[in-house]
Write a protein that holds these residues in place. Structure first.
Motif, PDB file in Angstrom:
ATOM      1  N   UNK B 230       0.039  -8.443  -7.529  1.00 10.99           N
ATOM      2  CA  UNK B 230       0.731  -9.159  -8.600  1.00 10.99           C
ATOM      3  C   UNK B 230       2.231  -9.180  -8.354  1.00 10.99           C
ATOM      4  N   UNK B 231       2.772  -8.011  -7.958  1.00 11.56           N
ATOM      5  CA  UNK B 231       4.215  -7.937  -7.695  1.00 11.56           C
ATOM      6  C   UNK B 231       4.580  -8.856  -6.535  1.00 11.56           C
ATOM      7  N   UNK B 232       3.712  -8.863  -5.500  1.00 13.13           N
ATOM      8  CA  UNK B 232       3.962  -9.745  -4.363  1.00 13.13           C
ATOM      9  C   UNK B 232       3.905 -11.203  -4.793  1.00 13.13           C
ATOM     10  N   UNK B 233       2.943 -11.533  -5.658  1.00 11.03           N
ATOM     11  CA  UNK B 233       2.832 -12.916  -6.133  1.00 11.03           C
ATOM     12  C   UNK B 233       4.081 -13.335  -6.890  1.00 11.03           C
ATOM     13  N   UNK B 234       4.571 -12.424  -7.752  1.00 14.92           N
ATOM     14  CA  UNK B 234       5.762 -12.747  -8.524  1.00 14.92           C
ATOM     15  C   UNK B 234       6.967 -12.936  -7.607  1.00 14.92           C
ATOM     16  N   UNK B 235       7.062 -12.074  -6.602  1.00 12.73           N
ATOM     17  CA  UNK B 235       8.155 -12.222  -5.647  1.00 12.73           C
ATOM     18  C   UNK B 235       8.011 -13.519  -4.874  1.00 12.73           C
ATOM     19  N   UNK B 236       6.777 -13.834  -4.526  1.00 11.68           N
ATOM     20  CA  UNK B 236       6.501 -15.066  -3.791  1.00 11.68           C
ATOM     21  C   UNK B 236       6.954 -16.271  -4.604  1.00 11.68           C
ATOM     22  N   UNK B 237       6.762 -16.191  -5.907  1.00 14.41           N
ATOM     23  CA  UNK B 237       7.167 -17.290  -6.776  1.00 14.41           C
ATOM     24  C   UNK B 237       8.661 -17.253  -7.069  1.00 14.41           C
ATOM     25  N   UNK B 238       9.336 -16.259  -6.499  1.00 12.54           N
ATOM     26  CA  UNK B 238      10.777 -16.177  -6.694  1.00 12.54           C
ATOM     27  C   UNK B 238      11.174 -15.530  -8.000  1.00 12.54           C
ATOM     28  N   UNK B 239      10.240 -14.815  -8.632  1.00 13.95           N
ATOM     29  CA  UNK B 239      10.552 -14.190  -9.915  1.00 13.95           C
ATOM     30  C   UNK B 239      10.786 -12.692  -9.783  1.00 13.95           C
ATOM     31  N   UNK B 240      10.555 -12.162  -8.600  1.00 15.97           N
ATOM     32  CA  UNK B 240      10.656 -10.711  -8.452  1.00 15.97           C
ATOM     33  C   UNK B 240      11.879 -10.317  -7.662  1.00 15.97           C
ATOM     34  N   UNK B 241      11.610  -9.722  -6.496  1.00 16.12           N
ATOM     35  CA  UNK B 241      12.698  -9.261  -5.647  1.00 16.12           C
ATOM     36  C   UNK B 241      13.517 -10.448  -5.157  1.00 16.12           C
ATOM     37  N   UNK B 242      14.775 -10.205  -4.881  1.00 16.11           N
ATOM     38  CA  UNK B 242      15.608 -11.271  -4.339  1.00 16.11           C
ATOM     39  C   UNK B 242      15.068 -11.676  -2.972  1.00 16.11           C
ATOM     40  N   UNK B 243      15.139 -12.970  -2.678  1.00 14.34           N
ATOM     41  CA  UNK B 243      14.536 -13.456  -1.431  1.00 14.34           C
ATOM     42  C   UNK B 243      15.046 -12.740  -0.188  1.00 14.34           C
ATOM     43  N   UNK B 244      16.293 -12.280  -0.200  1.00 14.61           N
ATOM     44  CA  UNK B 244      16.833 -11.668   1.011  1.00 14.61           C
ATOM     45  C   UNK B 244      16.387 -10.217   1.181  1.00 14.61           C
ATOM     46  N   UNK B 245      15.941  -9.577   0.099  1.00 14.33           N
ATOM     47  CA  UNK B 245      15.569  -8.165   0.221  1.00 14.33           C
ATOM     48  C   UNK B 245      14.195  -8.047   0.876  1.00 14.33           C
ATOM     49  N   UNK B 246      13.961  -6.933   1.577  1.00 12.12           N
ATOM     50  CA  UNK B 246      12.738  -6.808   2.355  1.00 12.12           C
ATOM     51  C   UNK B 246      11.525  -6.453   1.517  1.00 12.12           C
ATOM     52  N   UNK B 247      11.213  -7.249   0.502  1.00 15.12           N
ATOM     53  CA  UNK B 247       9.994  -7.040  -0.268  1.00 15.12           C
ATOM     54  C   UNK B 247       8.890  -7.863   0.392  1.00 15.12           C
TER      55      UNK B 247
END
Lengths: 273, 297
Positions: B230-247
Motif C-alpha cells: 500500500x505504501x509503495x502504491x501511494x508512493x507510486x501515485x506520487x502521494x507518499x515519499x518524494x520522487x527523488x528519495x530512495x523509496x
C-alpha cells in the motif's frame, strides 16, 4: 459438625430464554425451577441428577456467576440477591468453585505459581510477595504437588494433577464453602478416588463445607452427608445419604438408584421390579 | 506419516527442553522451510535497514551523469537509473523508508484495532454493534481509495501515508481480535477467574488478551506485507515519499517512463517489493501454523 446453616437457597429460579421467531410466544428452558435447600457448616451436600437437569446451573447460581431470576440465597446470614459488586467480591473469597474440566479451567499461558497467586493478588493486595509464595507452596504441598512444579505450565500436568491444582486454587483464599461442579467426572476412575480422598482430608483439616455436584451416584455416596436429587429443574428429594440410598421416596430417585451397575446382574433386575 | 514423526520428535524435544519454550518454538519453526527462509530474508532486510546507509557501494542520492541508465554490470550490479544513481544502493537505502513506514503503520493500526476489537468482543451488546458497524463502513471502501482519500485530505508525505495505511488496517485488526476474544471469553478458565472474584478489566487484560496475542502476531506479520504494498502504491501515485528519495514505490514511479528502454530500473525495485511482501506472507503463514491451537494438533 455444627448445626449452623452456612448457605441457604430459598425458592431460586433461573429460566433461560430460547430464541424464537418474531411473532412466536417467548419460550424458556426452566433450568432451575424454584428449588430450596440449605447446607450446614462442615457438611457435604451431594447434588445428583441426569445431565441437563440444572445441577450445574444451581452451583453457578449459588456462586453468583449467573444471577438468579427470583428467590434468595442467604450466605452466612446475609442475603446475596441484592449484594453490590464489592460485596460479591467479599463473598467470593469465602465461596470458591472447582470445575469439571481440569484441562480448560486453568489459564493455559500462566505458570502454576501465577495461577495460584492470582486469587491472592485479587483479594489480598497488601500481602507481601514472600508471604504469598509461602502460602502457595504450603497449599500445593498439601494437595500433593511438589514445589518443583511451580514454574511449569498446566499442559505439563496430568488430569488428576491439574484437578489438584484446581482444588488448591479454590482453597488458597481459605473459603468456607466449595462448590465442586463434577470435580472428578473428567478423571480416570483410579484417579477419582485419590482426588475424592484429598477433598475429604482437606475438608477435615480446614472445616470446609462442600456442595458436590455429580451425576455419578457412587461418587456422591462416597463423599456426601446428605444428598439432593434433581430432576428437570426441580429438587425432587433431599435427605441423608442413608435415607436416599436405602429408602428412596421419589420414583425418580428409585429409577436413578436402579441404574447403578451392580456386581451381580440378577440383583439389579430385582431392584427394578 | 510425516506428521506422526514430527509429533514424536516434538515430544522428545519437550522432554529435553522443558524449561525453554522459546528454544522449543524455534526448533519447530526451523522445520517450516518457507517460513524459516522468509524469516532469514526479513532479518537480512532489517540489518540492511540499520547498517544500509554505511554499506551502500555508491551514494544513493547523488546523481552521476557519467553513468546514466547503465545495464547491470560488475560495477553496478542492478544497473543505474536515469540520473546515474546505483539502483542496488538505492534499494538498500530504501529499505529504511519502505519498511519503517509499513511497520509504523501496521503497529499503529494493530494497537488501535486490537484495543477496539478486545473491547468490542468482551463487552458486547451496544458497544460491540457500534464498533463493528463502524468497521463495516470502513470495509465498504476499497482500501487504496480510502488511503488515497486520507492522504488527499492530510496532504502528501510519509507521515500521512503512515496514518492512511494505519487507518485502513484498523478495522481488519478489530474484527479479527474481536473474533478471537469472543472465542476466549467463553472458555472455562475465564469463568473460573470470574468465580475467584477477578474484575472484568483484570480478566480482559490479564486472561483474555494474552490468548488473542498469537492471532494478533500472525495477522500483524501478514499485514506488514499488505502495508508495504500500500505504501509503495501511494508512493507510486506520487502521494507518499518524494520522487527523488530512495523509496521502493517512488523508484517504480519515476522509472515507469523508461520501462520500454531500460527494463532493469523497473525490474529490481519491483522484485524487492515482491520478495518482501511474499516473505512476510509466508512468515505469517508459518507462524499461524505454529501458534494457532486448532492447527497444532
Amino acid at each position: 459438625m455444627g448445626d449452623d446453616i452456612l448457605i441457604e437457597a430459598k425458592n431460586i429460579k433461573k429460566y433461560f430464554p430460547i430464541k424464537t421467531g418474531w411473532f412466536e410466544e417467548k419460550k424458556y428452558v426452566k433450568a432451575v425451577n424454584g428449588i430450596s435447600f440449605h447446607i450446614k457448616k462442615g457438611e457435604t451436600l451431594g447434588l445428583v441428577g441426569e445431565s441437563g437437569c440444572g445441577k450445574s446451573t444451581t452451583g453457578r447460581l449459588l456462586n453468583g456467576l449467573i444471577p438468579v431470576d427470583s428467590g434468595s440465597i442467604i450466605f452466612n446470614g446475609k442475603d446475596l440477591a441484592n449484594a453490590s459488586k464489592n460485596e460479591w467480591k467479599k463473598y467470593r473469597q469465602k465461596m470458591q468453585m472447582v470445575f469439571q474440566d481440569p484441562y480448560a479451567s486453568l489459564s493455559p499461558r500462566m505458570k502454576i505459581k501465577d495461577i495460584l497467586r492470582e486469587p491472592l493478588d485479587i483479594h489480598f493486595k497488601h500481602m507481601s510477595s514472600m508471604e504469598k509464595d509461602k502460602r502457595v507452596e504450603d497449599l500445593l504441598d498439601k494437595c500433593g504437588i511438589s514445589k518443583f512444579h511451580l514454574n511449569k505450565y498446566p499442559y505439563e500436568f496430568s488430569g488428576g494433577q491439574r484437578q489438584r491444582i484446581g482444588i488448591a486454587r479454590a482453597l488458597i483464599l481459605q473459603p468456607d464453602l466449595i462448590i465442586a461442579d463434577e470435580p472428578v467426572s473428567a478423571l480416570d476412575v483410579s484417579i477419582q478416588s485419590q482426588v475424592l480422598n484429598l477433598m475429604k482430608d482437606l475438608q477435615d483439616e480446614y472445616n470446609l463445607t462442600y456442595l458436590f455436584i455429580s451425576h455419578d451416584l457412587s461418587v456422591v455416596e462416597h463423599i456426601s452427608d446428605r444428598v439432593g436429587v434433581m430432576y428437570f429443574g426441580n429438587l425432587v428429594e433431599i435427605a441423608t445419604k442413608e435415607e436416599i440410598f436405602n429408602n428412596p421416596k421419589h420414583d425418580y430417585t428409585k429409577t436413578l438408584l436402579s441404574s447403578i451397575p451392580q456386581m451381580i446382574p440378577k440383583a439389579r433386575r430385582k431392584q427394578m421390579n | 506419516m510425516s506428521n506422526l514423526q514430527t509429533e514424536t520428535i516434538t515430544m522428545e524435544q519437550m522432554k529435553t527442553n522443558k524449561d525453554n519454550r522459546f528454544l522449543q518454538f524455534w526448533r519447530l519453526f526451523r522445520r517450516k522451510k518457507p517460513a524459516a527462509i522468509s524469516f532469514y530474508f526479513i532479518l537480512f532486510l532489517f540489518i540492511m535497514m540499520i547498517i544500509g546507509p554505511f554499506v551502500t557501494p555508491y551514494d544513493a542520492a547523488e546523481p552521476n551523469y557519467t553513468s546514466v541508465l547503465e545495464t547491470p554490470s560488475a560495477s553496478h550490479l542492478f544497473g543505474t537509473d536515469e540520473y546515474g544513481r546505483d539502483i542496488l544502493s538505492r534499494i538498500i537505502a530504501g529499505a529504511r523508508i519502505s519498511l519503517s513506514v509499513s511497520f509504523c503503520a501496521v503497529t499503529l493500526g494493530a494497537i488501535v484495532g486490537s484495543i477496539l476489537g478486545l473491547i468490542s468482543g468482551f463487552i458486547g451488546k451496544r458497544v460491540d454493534k457500534l464498533i463493528m458497524r463502524t468497521c463495516d463502513v470502513l470495509f465498504a471502501f476499497p482500501e487504496l481509495i480510502l488511503a488515497i482519500g486520507i492522504v488527499a485530505i492530510l496532504g502528501p508525505g510519509l507521515k500521512n501515508v503512515i496514518i492512511a495505511v494505519a487507518f485502513f488496517s484498523v478495522p481488519s485488526f478489530a474484527r479479527i481480535v474481536r473474533g478471537a476474544t469472543l472465542e476466549v471469553k467463553e472458555m472455562l478458565f475465564v469463568e473460573a477467574e470470574e468465580s475467584l472474584g477477578a474484575s472484568r478489566l483484570r480478566i480482559m487484560l490479564k486472561h483474555v488478551f494474552p490468548e488473542t496475542l498469537p492471532t494478533i502476531i500472525v495477522y500483524y506479520t501478514m499485514n506488514v506485507g499488505t502495508a508495504i504494498l500500500a505504501a509503495a502504491s501511494l508512493s507510486f501515485l506520487g502521494l507518499g515519499a518524494e520522487p527523488s528519495s530512495p523509496d521502493w514505490g517512488a523508484m517504480l514511479s519515476v522509472s515507469r517512463d523508461y520501462i520500454g528502454t531500460a527494463f532493469h530500473i523497473v525490474f529490481f525495485p519491483g522484485l524487492i517489493i515482491f520478495l518482501t511482501v511474499l516473505a512476510f506472507n509466508l512468515l505469517g503463514d508459518g507462524l499461524r501454523e505454529m501458534l494457532d491451537p486448532k492447527m497444532k494438533d
